[in-house]
Design an enzyme around this catalytic site. Structure first.
Site, PDB file in Angstrom:
ATOM      1  N   ARG A 235     -10.573 -64.983 -87.805  1.00 37.23           N
ATOM      2  CA  ARG A 235      -9.893 -64.464 -88.586  1.00 37.23           C
ATOM      3  C   ARG A 235      -9.721 -65.156 -90.115  1.00 37.23           C
ATOM      4  O   ARG A 235      -9.703 -66.335 -89.984  1.00 37.23           O
ATOM      5  CB  ARG A 235      -8.085 -64.335 -88.043  1.00 37.23           C
ATOM      6  N   ASP A 259     -17.244 -65.049 -91.697  1.00 38.86           N
ATOM      7  CA  ASP A 259     -17.412 -63.560 -91.478  1.00 38.86           C
ATOM      8  C   ASP A 259     -15.817 -62.816 -91.732  1.00 38.86           C
ATOM      9  O   ASP A 259     -15.905 -61.459 -91.628  1.00 38.86           O
ATOM     10  CB  ASP A 259     -17.701 -63.444 -89.941  1.00 38.86           C
ATOM     11  N   GLU A 264      -9.629 -58.878 -97.320  1.00 37.40           N
ATOM     12  CA  GLU A 264     -10.748 -57.905 -96.972  1.00 37.40           C
ATOM     13  C   GLU A 264     -10.684 -56.606 -97.225  1.00 37.40           C
ATOM     14  O   GLU A 264      -9.858 -55.980 -97.090  1.00 37.40           O
ATOM     15  CB  GLU A 264     -11.077 -58.071 -95.360  1.00 37.40           C
ATOM     16  N   HIS A 283     -17.180 -59.233 -91.973  1.00 37.10           N
ATOM     17  CA  HIS A 283     -16.474 -58.832 -90.685  1.00 37.10           C
ATOM     18  C   HIS A 283     -17.285 -58.174 -89.734  1.00 37.10           C
ATOM     19  O   HIS A 283     -16.768 -56.973 -89.097  1.00 37.10           O
ATOM     20  CB  HIS A 283     -15.099 -58.202 -91.057  1.00 37.10           C
TER      21      HIS A 283
END
Length: 308
Positions: A235, A259, A264, A283
């Protein structure tokens, strides 16, 4: 017949399985139309989401008749689980269904960053031959992987790492050394500070909660081995992005793969501009063709069971 609203992308075969039994609204772009999402939510008996749909606040209030929330993934930080449960809504994550995809991402990016040879295509195509500059890459065999979080994804990552010759150590805040998972996996349970000091590659597998926010801040990143690699597929917010960028630019770290991010999509520019040895992905560590099929199928099956 129940009404099912699916707000983000889902494998079409799983959507068809839901349509065969119930009235389904499937719109992968619904997450980006909040007014329409809230209006559709009012009639939903079930809602199926990924990580971008925030099942809290206004959306949760709009889900007046909803009985089940299907999560196409495992993280639940975008869902107010206690509030859902207080309203009698069952929250169902796709536990284990995307573990292989995440584990492969961790090992692949670690190998790529340690070797440091896979971004030379433009130079080679242009006629350059940077053989000497790229001859100091490191092998993954014999290196130590440190896993922070040793749930199902961490355990599978350990298995893959051992398969390519890595030794594995792990730390989990809720599992002590007597937990059978460590012995079964052949993984040493160590303290967090010991792991940070010993690991050549550190991979994060923890949720974002108060105790993990900025877990890897400037101090902890500085405590990593010189040249070590950090992989975060868990996360955003667990890693201090500015501190990580500084450690990459200074040469203290040998590389990093992220990632997940504080915001985001990540805003253009920012702290990672001109960072060396950095892999950024949107992600998708847990999303592959195969994992999407597994995750979607599992959630469709569980939602159908709850709606009987």
């Amino acid at each position: 017949m129940a009404r099912i609203v699916i707000t983000e992308f889902m494998d079409e075969r799983a959507v068809d399985a839901l349509r065969a039994k119930h009235d389904v609204l499937y719109d992968p772009k619904l997450v980006d139309a909040p007014a329409r999402l809230h209006a559709e939510a009012a009639a939903a008996d079930a809602i199926v989401v990924r990580n971008r749909t925030q099942v809290r606040g206004e959306l949760l209030a709009a889900l007046a008749r909803c009985r089940v929330v299907g999560r196409l993934g495992v993280g639940l930080d975008n869902i107010d689980v206690p509030a859902c449960e207080a309203r009698g809504m069952k929250v169902i994550p796709a536990t284990g269904a995307n573990a292989l995809s995440v584990a492969e991402y961790v090992i692949a990016t670690a190998m790529m960053l340690l070797r440091g040879a896979y971004q030379a295509t433009p130079e080679v195509v242009a006629g350059a031959w940077p053989r000497a500059a790229l001859s100091n890459g490191r092998e993954v065999g014999g290196k130590t992987l440190g896993l922070i979080g040793f749930g199902s994804i961490g355990q599978l990552t350990a298995k893959l790492a051992q398969g390519v010759g890595m030794s594995v150590i792990a730390y989990d805040a809720v599992m002590d050394s007597a937990h059978p998972a460590f012995a079964q996996a052949g993984v040493a349970c160590v303290g967090l500070d010991d792991l940070v000091a010993q690991a050549d590659v550190i991979s994060l597998h923890v949720p974002l909660v108060d105790s993990t926010r900025n877990l890897f801040d400037a101090r902890r990143i500085a405590a990593m081995k010189p040249g070590a690699v950090l992989v975060n597929s868990a996360r955003g917010g667990v890693v201090d992005e500015a501190a990580l960028a500084a450690a990459l630019k200074s040469g203290h770290l040998g590389g990093a793969a992220l990632d997940v991010f504080d915001a985001e999509p990540m805003p253009a520019g920012g702290v990672f501009m001109a960072c060396p040895n950095l892999v950024l992905t949107p992600h998708i560590a847990g999303v592959s063709a195969e994992s999407n099929e597994r995750v979607s199928s599992l959630i469709a099956q569980r939602v159908l069971e709850e709606l009987r």
